[in-house]
Structure formats: C-alpha cells, structure tokens
Design a protein around this motif. Structure first.
Motif, PDB file in Angstrom:
ATOM      1  N   CYS A 134      35.803  16.368  -8.038  1.00  0.00           N
ATOM      2  CA  CYS A 134      35.597  16.072  -6.616  1.00  0.00           C
ATOM      3  C   CYS A 134      34.116  15.916  -6.288  1.00  0.00           C
ATOM      4  O   CYS A 134      33.746  15.176  -5.375  1.00  0.00           O
ATOM      5  CB  CYS A 134      36.222  17.162  -5.758  1.00  0.00           C
ATOM      6  SG  CYS A 134      38.039  17.111  -5.735  1.00  0.00           S
ATOM      7  N   ALA A 145      40.481  11.862  -6.773  1.00  0.00           N
ATOM      8  CA  ALA A 145      39.663  12.654  -7.699  1.00  0.00           C
ATOM      9  C   ALA A 145      40.463  13.831  -8.240  1.00  0.00           C
ATOM     10  O   ALA A 145      40.378  14.170  -9.432  1.00  0.00           O
ATOM     11  CB  ALA A 145      38.394  13.140  -7.006  1.00  0.00           C
ATOM     12  N   ALA A 146      41.255  14.466  -7.372  1.00  0.00           N
ATOM     13  CA  ALA A 146      42.087  15.594  -7.805  1.00  0.00           C
ATOM     14  C   ALA A 146      43.152  15.144  -8.792  1.00  0.00           C
ATOM     15  O   ALA A 146      43.414  15.818  -9.802  1.00  0.00           O
ATOM     16  CB  ALA A 146      42.732  16.253  -6.594  1.00  0.00           C
ATOM     17  N   THR A 177      38.110  22.911   1.107  1.00  0.00           N
ATOM     18  CA  THR A 177      38.349  21.521   0.723  1.00  0.00           C
ATOM     19  C   THR A 177      39.656  21.376  -0.033  1.00  0.00           C
ATOM     20  O   THR A 177      40.428  20.441   0.212  1.00  0.00           O
ATOM     21  CB  THR A 177      37.194  20.999  -0.150  1.00  0.00           C
ATOM     22  OG1 THR A 177      35.961  21.233   0.529  1.00  0.00           O
ATOM     23  CG2 THR A 177      37.344  19.503  -0.425  1.00  0.00           C
ATOM     24  N   PHE A 178      39.903  22.286  -0.976  1.00  0.00           N
ATOM     25  CA  PHE A 178      41.156  22.302  -1.730  1.00  0.00           C
ATOM     26  C   PHE A 178      41.633  23.731  -1.918  1.00  0.00           C
ATOM     27  O   PHE A 178      40.854  24.624  -2.244  1.00  0.00           O
ATOM     28  CB  PHE A 178      40.982  21.669  -3.124  1.00  0.00           C
ATOM     29  CG  PHE A 178      41.348  20.218  -3.195  1.00  0.00           C
ATOM     30  CD1 PHE A 178      42.671  19.810  -3.300  1.00  0.00           C
ATOM     31  CD2 PHE A 178      40.367  19.246  -3.142  1.00  0.00           C
ATOM     32  CE1 PHE A 178      43.007  18.469  -3.361  1.00  0.00           C
ATOM     33  CE2 PHE A 178      40.683  17.904  -3.202  1.00  0.00           C
ATOM     34  CZ  PHE A 178      42.011  17.510  -3.318  1.00  0.00           C
ATOM     35  N   SER A 191      33.803  12.062  -4.384  1.00  0.00           N
ATOM     36  CA  SER A 191      33.972  12.484  -2.991  1.00  0.00           C
ATOM     37  C   SER A 191      34.429  11.362  -2.074  1.00  0.00           C
ATOM     38  O   SER A 191      34.833  11.612  -0.939  1.00  0.00           O
ATOM     39  CB  SER A 191      32.666  13.086  -2.456  1.00  0.00           C
ATOM     40  OG  SER A 191      31.607  12.157  -2.569  1.00  0.00           O
ATOM     41  N   LEU A 218      38.988  12.157  -2.244  1.00  0.00           N
ATOM     42  CA  LEU A 218      39.218  13.464  -2.857  1.00  0.00           C
ATOM     43  C   LEU A 218      40.601  13.599  -3.475  1.00  0.00           C
ATOM     44  O   LEU A 218      40.760  14.254  -4.512  1.00  0.00           O
ATOM     45  CB  LEU A 218      38.995  14.569  -1.823  1.00  0.00           C
ATOM     46  CG  LEU A 218      37.548  14.790  -1.380  1.00  0.00           C
ATOM     47  CD1 LEU A 218      37.485  15.803  -0.249  1.00  0.00           C
ATOM     48  CD2 LEU A 218      36.682  15.240  -2.553  1.00  0.00           C
ATOM     49  N   ASN A 258      43.364  20.182   1.807  1.00  0.00           N
ATOM     50  CA  ASN A 258      44.095  19.542   0.725  1.00  0.00           C
ATOM     51  C   ASN A 258      44.675  20.631  -0.174  1.00  0.00           C
ATOM     52  O   ASN A 258      44.080  21.706  -0.317  1.00  0.00           O
ATOM     53  CB  ASN A 258      43.164  18.648  -0.094  1.00  0.00           C
ATOM     54  CG  ASN A 258      42.491  17.587   0.749  1.00  0.00           C
ATOM     55  OD1 ASN A 258      43.146  16.769   1.384  1.00  0.00           O
ATOM     56  ND2 ASN A 258      41.165  17.597   0.754  1.00  0.00           N
TER      57      ASN A 258
END
Length: 270
Positions: free
Chosen positions: A209, A219-220, A120-121, A213, A216, A165
């Motif tokens: 996150c 959120a980051a 995801t990251f 959600s 994202l 991401n």
C-alpha cells in the motif's frame, strides 16, 4: 490473465527500489520473523514501542502496523500515540487485531483503536473480524474456529461499521471497502503451521500500500496474491514447517515475475 498480474510485478519492483519504511508495533512472538520477511521483500522494517519515540517514528514511516498479539495497557497507549501521529502526517495505519474475541480485553482494545484512529486497513481472520462486529464466533486462543462461507458479508459489515478497508484472510482471502469486493485464491495450509505468517502479511500489506496508494484495494489484492504465491512455491520445496519457513523467506525475495503472472488468482466480485 487480468491486470493484477502485471500490477503485482510493478508494485513488487517499487518496493525493492523505494524500500518503504514500515513501523511495526507488533508482538514479541513474531518480531524477528516480521523484520526478516520485510527485509526479504525489499522493505525497511523498524520496531519502536516506547511512548517517548513512537510519534516521531510513525511520522517518518511509509506505513504503521499495530498488532495486538501480546497486548499490554502501556502498548495500547503507545499505539494510540503512534496512530494519531501517523494520522496527522497522512501515513496509512494497519490494524491486526490478533485474538479479538478470545478475551474482552483484546476485543475492547481493538475497538478502541478503531474508534480513536483513522485505520487504513483492518486485517484479520474471520473469527477476529466477526467478533469485532458483534458476531459471536468461538476462538481457540488467538485462532478462529469458524469456517463459514460468509466472509465477504462480514468484511463489508466491518468496513462500513468502522469506516475502513478490510482484509479477511483464510482459505480464500477477501478485500473490501464496504462496497467493492475482491477475492484472492492463492495460499497454502502450510502458512497455518508457522507462527507469525498472518502478522507478517499485515506488514507486507502495508508495504504494498505504501507504493500503491493510488488504489489501495488493488494494492491489497496484489499483496495477498504475491504472499500466497510465495507460500505455494515454498511449500513445494519444503519437507515440513522448519524448511517451509526458510524457503518462504527466500521466495519473498527471489520469486520470479513469470511465476507471479502464471499463478496469480483473484476475482472482483459482482
């Protein structure tokens, strides 16, 4: 003031109310600091490494953090099991490729995790992320010696190459999905004087996150701004690395909403 000022407050409160479970497969140097930092934030940390249980733990978590700081072959296999279990359950996975580029083993292990898992990251410093993309940047142990101003381009390249991401942290933090790019300007050099602050940041990122959600990237950005403001505040109240570490943990739990609003500094790049 921009909308992030309010969103960081909302997400911080969501973490406190929901206490998301963050499964950390992290390194031996930072385990205690990471757990205490997540507790201060309001999240619920768990550290599980055994191959016999990592799939079960990852499946019930709100986020899984894979950190290769003290890497072993057995740990890589356990991370793959946990990551695949998280992927099957739709649990976001966060990779911290500590020291990628310092040795071929670290670089290859990071790339294997990126290839075999849906990440995801990907969060690291400029040297780590650059080396994963094939850009050769000198590393000093697990720290980058590079100070170039092209972090946004490297981040976008990594996001497109690995289909994830990317967060590159440094004097200015960069967040991207390969197209949209955000810059976050909060933080303090004191963070570089305490081991584990980058590793904890990845787990804080996972926490934000987990409750944010719906977007994202935003959120980051909120996670980075929150973390940086807490560090700035702690630096103003401390006399050295020891007192900074304690004050920083306090600020993660107690920093006031008004301070977040007044000091949050981010920008969406055009």
């Amino acid at each position: 003031m921009n909308k992030m000022d309010q969103k960081v407050i909302e997400l911080r409160q969501e973490i406190k109310s929901k206490s998301p479970l963050i499964h950390n497969m992290t390194n031996v140097v930072v385990t205690n600091f990471t757990a205490n930092g997540l507790y201060a934030l309001g999240a619920s940390p768990v550290m599980a490494y055994a191959k016999e249980e990592v799939e079960d733990m990852a499946g019930i978590a709100a986020g899984v953090v894979l950190n290769i700081g003290t890497l072993t072959a057995e740990q890589v296999e356990a991370m793959l099991l946990a990551g695949k279990a998280a992927n099957r359950k739709g649990v976001p996975v966060f990779l911290d490729p500590v020291g990628a580029g310092a040795t071929p083993y670290r670089t290859d292990a990071s790339r294997r995790l990126l290839e075999e898992l849906e990440i995801t990251f990907l969060r690291g410093n400029l040297g780590e992320i650059s080396n994963l993309t094939g850009e050769q940047i000198e590393m000093k142990g697990v720290d980058s010696k590079d100070t170039r101003e092209n972090a946004a381009e490297i981040a976008k390249k990594a996001a497109r190459m690995f289909g994830t991401n990317v967060v590159i942290t440094g004097e200015t933090d960069v967040v991207t999905d390969g197209d949209s790019v955000y810059s976050v300007f909060n933080g303090t050099p004191e963070l570089t004087k305490v081991t584990g602050t980058g590793c904890l940041l990845t787990s804080v990122l996972a926490s934000f996150c987990a409750v944010g959600s719906d977007n994202l990237l935003e959120a980051a950005v909120c996670a980075l701004g929150f973390y940086g403001i807490a560090a700035e505040t702690a630096a103003g109240q401390s006399s050295g690395p020891g007192s900074f570490q304690i004050s920083f943990l306090d600020q993660l739990g107690t920093i006031e909403d008004n301070k977040l609003k007044q000091n949050f500094r981010s920008k969406k790049e055009e």
